[in-house]
Design a protein around this motif. Structure first.
Motif, PDB file in Angstrom:
ATOM      1  N   ASN A 174      -8.798  11.456  11.386  1.00 19.62           N
ATOM      2  CA  ASN A 174      -8.710  11.230   9.983  1.00 19.62           C
ATOM      3  C   ASN A 174      -9.351   9.763   9.668  1.00 19.62           C
ATOM      4  N   LEU A 175     -10.585   9.682   9.725  1.00 16.84           N
ATOM      5  CA  LEU A 175     -11.273   8.605   9.553  1.00 16.84           C
ATOM      6  C   LEU A 175     -10.693   7.553   8.168  1.00 16.84           C
ATOM      7  N   GLY A 176     -10.532   8.011   7.172  1.00 24.26           N
ATOM      8  CA  GLY A 176      -9.923   7.131   6.167  1.00 24.26           C
ATOM      9  C   GLY A 176      -8.430   7.031   6.356  1.00 24.26           C
ATOM     10  N   ARG A 177      -7.606   7.724   6.733  1.00 26.92           N
ATOM     11  CA  ARG A 177      -6.108   7.511   6.887  1.00 26.92           C
ATOM     12  C   ARG A 177      -6.154   6.400   8.022  1.00 26.92           C
ATOM     13  N   THR A 178      -6.963   6.428   8.914  1.00 28.78           N
ATOM     14  CA  THR A 178      -6.937   5.296  10.023  1.00 28.78           C
ATOM     15  C   THR A 178      -7.218   4.057   9.483  1.00 28.78           C
ATOM     16  N   ILE A 179      -8.376   3.799   8.568  1.00 25.27           N
ATOM     17  CA  ILE A 179      -8.591   2.508   8.052  1.00 25.27           C
ATOM     18  C   ILE A 179      -7.226   2.309   7.317  1.00 25.27           C
ATOM     19  N   GLN A 180      -6.856   3.369   6.302  1.00 29.94           N
ATOM     20  CA  GLN A 180      -5.712   2.758   5.460  1.00 29.94           C
ATOM     21  C   GLN A 180      -4.562   2.203   6.108  1.00 29.94           C
ATOM     22  N   ALA A 181      -4.238   2.914   7.344  1.00 32.41           N
ATOM     23  CA  ALA A 181      -3.051   2.378   8.045  1.00 32.41           C
ATOM     24  C   ALA A 181      -3.224   0.947   8.599  1.00 32.41           C
ATOM     25  N   VAL A 182      -4.354   0.719   9.352  1.00 32.27           N
ATOM     26  CA  VAL A 182      -4.460  -0.443   9.822  1.00 32.27           C
ATOM     27  C   VAL A 182      -4.502  -1.591   8.739  1.00 32.27           C
ATOM     28  N   ILE A 204       0.982  -1.236   0.077  1.00 34.30           N
ATOM     29  CA  ILE A 204       0.085   0.033   0.169  1.00 34.30           C
ATOM     30  C   ILE A 204       0.876   1.267   0.036  1.00 34.30           C
ATOM     31  N   TYR A 205       0.723   2.109  -1.084  1.00 32.64           N
ATOM     32  CA  TYR A 205       1.461   3.261  -1.235  1.00 32.64           C
ATOM     33  C   TYR A 205       0.700   4.360  -0.478  1.00 32.64           C
ATOM     34  N   THR A 206       1.779   5.292   0.314  1.00 32.58           N
ATOM     35  CA  THR A 206       1.226   6.231   0.946  1.00 32.58           C
ATOM     36  C   THR A 206       1.914   7.546   0.639  1.00 32.58           C
ATOM     37  N   ASP A 207       1.672   8.795   1.170  1.00 30.36           N
ATOM     38  CA  ASP A 207       2.539   9.939   0.821  1.00 30.36           C
ATOM     39  C   ASP A 207       3.614  10.123   1.759  1.00 30.36           C
ATOM     40  N   VAL A 208       3.823   9.130   2.635  1.00 28.86           N
ATOM     41  CA  VAL A 208       5.061   9.420   3.378  1.00 28.86           C
ATOM     42  C   VAL A 208       6.174   8.159   2.856  1.00 28.86           C
TER      43      VAL A 208
END
Length: 331
Positions: A158-166, A82-86
């Protein structure tokens, strides 16, 4: 008197953990949770999240062009699917403590805002024939966001980023487990601590390669943990002006272990839970709710309840009891 002192110590430890945590803005950020989908409203977000909680493929490994694993100096490095902006977060790091055989491996998922890996646990178990791999969860250790004081991108308003991170943590863990199985490890288990227990539980629910799962300081609903827990007050302050707990439960339904109890209760998976009776971070009623769900689904979790708090589980004599219980479970 001792227990009163222990409660005060846990509270002091919780206060120190608040350093750097700030109240931030409520953000939907749906594209992070559900890339490429058109979701404009909170209601649409919740509907999609509830669909994801019943989708067996939602936590499947994500494709990545580079499948290479680099192993050197007791470190494993591989690209996240999963690619993120960090940029730092897009490379997964893990420390491996070899046991000298390829029979058993344990992957450890640490707690939120962990500052170091579990050297004592790794050394203790490796001497007993279990290879230990301590993976860095998103935005922790080598994957930390530059300049951040804590892992606010892993768990936040940040609801979406939390789902993405988990989801990223789960997919990274599953990729590592597949690699371990390819290296010949017969039995792969997972151990999660606090927030890491949600990741470990989700992996065990979705990956048949996991034979045993140990959940330290866990509960069912991540939304309830954030709303009621001592360590996440800043997140609740950010959420409360915009949504209530019922809303948050819907939005984070893919992250609720109670939605997967039937998968966790499968016959070929053994479950252990180590809980703190005086926990103010993951309240005991959240743990009990998960236990009831597992039991009703036919599961038989091995449960150890210690008369300590969330943070004092790491102190003597509680950590010894927890460690010995873990050794027996894995053996």
């Amino acid at each position: 008197m001792y227990l009163s002192w222990l409660d005060r110590w846990d509270e002091q430890r919780a206060r120190r953990g608040e350093d750097g945590k700030e109240t931030t803005s409520f953000v939907l950020d749906a594209d992070r949770a559900f890339p490429g989908e058109r979701i404009a409203t909170f209601r649409e977000f919740c509907n999609r999240a509830e669909e994801a909680s019943t989708d067996r493929s939602f936590f499947d490994e994500q494709s990545s062009g580079d499948q290479r694993f680099d192993v050197s100096d007791h470190r494993i490095k591989f690209p996240s699917g999963i690619y993120t902006d960090v940029a730092e977060n897009n490379i997964v790091w893990a420390k491996i403590t070899e046991s000298g055989n390829r029979n058993k491996a344990l992957v450890i998922f640490h707690h939120w805002n962990a500052r170091g890996r579990n050297v004592q646990i790794a050394s203790f178990l490796s001497r007993r024939g279990i290879t230990v791999i301590e993976i860095a969860m998103p935005y922790h250790f080598e994957r930390s966001r530059p300049g951040s004081l804590h892992a606010d991108y892993m768990l936040s308003a940040n609801l979406g980023r939390t789902i993405q991170a988990v989801r990223q943590a789960v997919c990274d863990g599953r990729r590592l487990i597949r690699w371990l199985k390819g290296k010949g490890y017969r039995e792969v288990s997972v151990l999660g601590m606090s927030l890491g227990s949600w990741v470990a539980g989700l992996i065990a629910a979705h990956d048949a390669n996991v034979s045993k799962v140990s959940l330290f300081l866990t509960g069912g609903s991540l939304a309830d943990m954030v709303w009621t827990g001592r360590a996440t007050r800043s997140i609740r302050r950010s959420l409360e002006p915009e949504i209530d707990l019922t809303d948050l439960r819907r939005a984070w339904s893919p992250l609720n272990l109670e939605n997967y109890v039937h998968r966790l209760a499968r016959r070929d998976l053994e479950i252990q839970m180590v809980l703190a009776k005086r926990d103010t971070v993951v309240l005991p009623e959240l743990s009990e709710s998960l236990i009831r769900g597992l039991t009703n689904a036919g599961g038989r979790p091995q449960i150890l309840k210690l008369n300590c708090g969330h943070y004092s589980l790491g102190k003597l004599p509680y950590i010894v009891s927890a460690g010995l219980s873990l050794k027996r479970f894995l053996s």
